[in-house]
Design an enzyme around this catalytic site. Structure first.
Site, short mmCIF file in Angstrom:
data_model
loop_
_atom_site.label_atom_id
_atom_site.label_comp_id
_atom_site.label_asym_id
_atom_site.label_seq_id
_atom_site.Cartn_x
_atom_site.Cartn_y
_atom_site.Cartn_z
N SER A 1 9.63 68.68 -43.94
CA SER A 1 9.99 67.87 -45.10
C SER A 1 11.49 67.89 -45.30
O SER A 1 12.12 68.96 -45.31
CB SER A 1 9.31 68.40 -46.36
OG SER A 1 9.83 67.77 -47.52
N GLU B 1 -7.64 68.18 -50.38
CA GLU B 1 -7.10 68.90 -51.54
C GLU B 1 -8.14 69.83 -52.16
O GLU B 1 -7.83 70.95 -52.56
CB GLU B 1 -6.56 67.91 -52.58
CG GLU B 1 -5.81 68.60 -53.70
CD GLU B 1 -4.75 67.73 -54.35
OE1 GLU B 1 -4.26 68.11 -55.42
OE2 GLU B 1 -4.40 66.68 -53.78
N SER C 1 1.33 62.80 -59.01
CA SER C 1 0.56 62.82 -57.75
C SER C 1 1.43 62.85 -56.50
O SER C 1 1.16 62.14 -55.53
CB SER C 1 -0.41 61.64 -57.70
OG SER C 1 -1.34 61.72 -58.74
N ASP D 1 -6.32 60.16 -57.93
CA ASP D 1 -4.96 60.17 -57.41
C ASP D 1 -4.89 59.55 -56.02
O ASP D 1 -4.02 58.72 -55.71
CB ASP D 1 -4.41 61.58 -57.37
CG ASP D 1 -4.31 62.22 -58.74
OD1 ASP D 1 -4.51 61.49 -59.74
OD2 ASP D 1 -4.05 63.43 -58.81
N SER E 1 1.37 65.25 -54.47
CA SER E 1 0.50 65.81 -53.43
C SER E 1 -0.41 64.73 -52.83
O SER E 1 -0.60 64.68 -51.61
CB SER E 1 -0.33 66.96 -53.99
OG SER E 1 -1.14 66.54 -55.07
#
Length: 380
Positions: free
Chosen positions: A64, A157, A123, A169, A125
């Site tokens: 990332s 998740e 959201s 989400d 994630s």
């Protein structure tokens, strides 16, 4: 630097493509999705963008641009629930979920950059999960529909990361369309794109990110989910979705536990608020949605008890400054609120909210307009 150039610098070759998936803000319908209920999110312009290439050696490498750490390298054959940690667990969980569902994913190199604020209840994630799922679906030719990708991302998740979220989400990130809010029935995943053109009505929907997350929220989501499930069992229904709003008083009278009674009242009434919002939007009465938002906040604050002083401050100050309505959005205990305002009042409401935060000694909130945007897609 673009994410594909970041990929090339990091891994030494060009990615096979670049994909993007948005964060979301929920207009109305909170804590209803795991009760088979109704929700109404919209996608934000803020996105997780991923440059991805396949690997055939069973290795997953993820990096990332937003995290101060190196490449996380994992063996896909060793991925099991609980084996991932930190942000990398989200894309790793998607690989696990795809493989568990029988899809032949043999590895990947992934470079991610995201503009979705983290910890704000928007959201971030789900955006990570959905962008990974879409990229791997296209690269491996799996032929999955957006809703299928969303369900797999939710499984990642729930089972891999260990967060018992509903499907809202991921469905919002995968399925929203520009200029619309998404009316989603989480029981059967039927959906409807509802026109939500704020600008043409002279309105703006502000997101106020309080920049706080209170520790009280740890475990509170799971506790409320368990309480809702207990309420459904006590009422003899599979999920609280099955309790009609017109029978709410009778249902509450059958519950002895005061906490469970509050949870049930919130879920059933919030499902009804989604239906009322749909009716208002269909009638072109966007301003009429404001009081419904404020009513929803009171329910989240008093019945579900998931608000906090910062969120309550946003709602009270914004409404006093002329907003049409406001409520907390997301899981609560911090995160964000949404505020519906006349366009010409947006600057004043923003100024008043920031001034109130300063006077209370809180960190200055981040305020930006929620522009209904499109869902996950290939960028190049």
């Amino acid at each position: 630097m673009s994410v594909d150039r970041q990929f090339a610098e990091l891994y030494g070759y060009a990615p096979e493509g670049v994909w993007a998936a948005p964060g979301r803000v929920n207009l109305i319908g909170e804590y209803t999705d795991f009760n088979d209920g109704f929700v109404m999110p919209l996608a934000l312009p803020h996105r997780a963008v991923a440059a991805v290439a396949r690997r055939t050696d069973g290795v997953l490498r993820v990096h990332s641009a937003d995290m101060d750490q190196g490449v996380v390298e994992l063996a896909v054959a060793d991925l099991v629930p609980g084996s991932g940690s930190g942000w990398a667990a989200y894309p790793a969980g998607v690989v696990w979920a795809l493989r568990e569902a029988g899809h032949p994913v043999t590895g990947a190199d992934v470079q991610i950059a995201s503009t979705v604020p983290t910890g704000a209840g928007l959201s971030s994630s789900a955006a990570l999960e959905v962008v990974t799922a879409l990229a791997l679906d296209e690269l491996y030719g799996l032929g999955l529909e957006p809703a299928q990708l969303a369900v797999l991302a939710q499984r990642a998740e729930n089972a891999f990361v260990g967060v018992p979220c509903g499907v809202m989400d991921q469905m919002a990130s995968a399925c929203c369309t520009e200029g619309h809010a998404l009316f989603l029935d989480t029981r059967d995943l039927t959906l409807r794109q509802v026109p939500f053109d704020l600008a043409s009505h002279g309105l703006r929907l502000l997101v106020v990110d309080t920049r706080v997350k209170h520790a009280l929220g740890d475990g509170a989501y799971a506790q409320r989910r368990a309480g809702c499930e207990a309420g459904a069992r006590a009422l003899g229904v599979r999920a609280l979705r099955e309790v009609p709003y017109v029978q709410l008083s009778d249902a509450l009278a059958r519950l002895n536990d005061g906490t469970i009674r509050r949870y049930v009242r919130h879920v059933v009434s919030d499902n009804h608020r989604v239906e009322r919002t749909i009716a208002l939007l269909d009638a072109g009465d966007l301003r009429g949605v404001g009081p419904v938002l404020t009513e929803g906040h009171a329910s989240l604050r008093d019945d579900l008890q998931v608000s906090c002083r910062e969120l309550d401050l946003v709602v009270s100050v914004a409404n006093a400054a002329g907003a049409l309505g406001a409520r907390m959005t997301g899981g609560g205990f911090g995160g964000s609120a949404v505020v519906l305002v006349e366009e010409e009042a947006a600057d004043l409401v923003t100024k008043e909210v920031k001034a109130a935060f300063a006077a209370a000694g809180h960190t200055e909130p981040r305020v930006f307009p929620a522009v209904p945007s499109g869902g996950a897609r290939r960028v190049r």
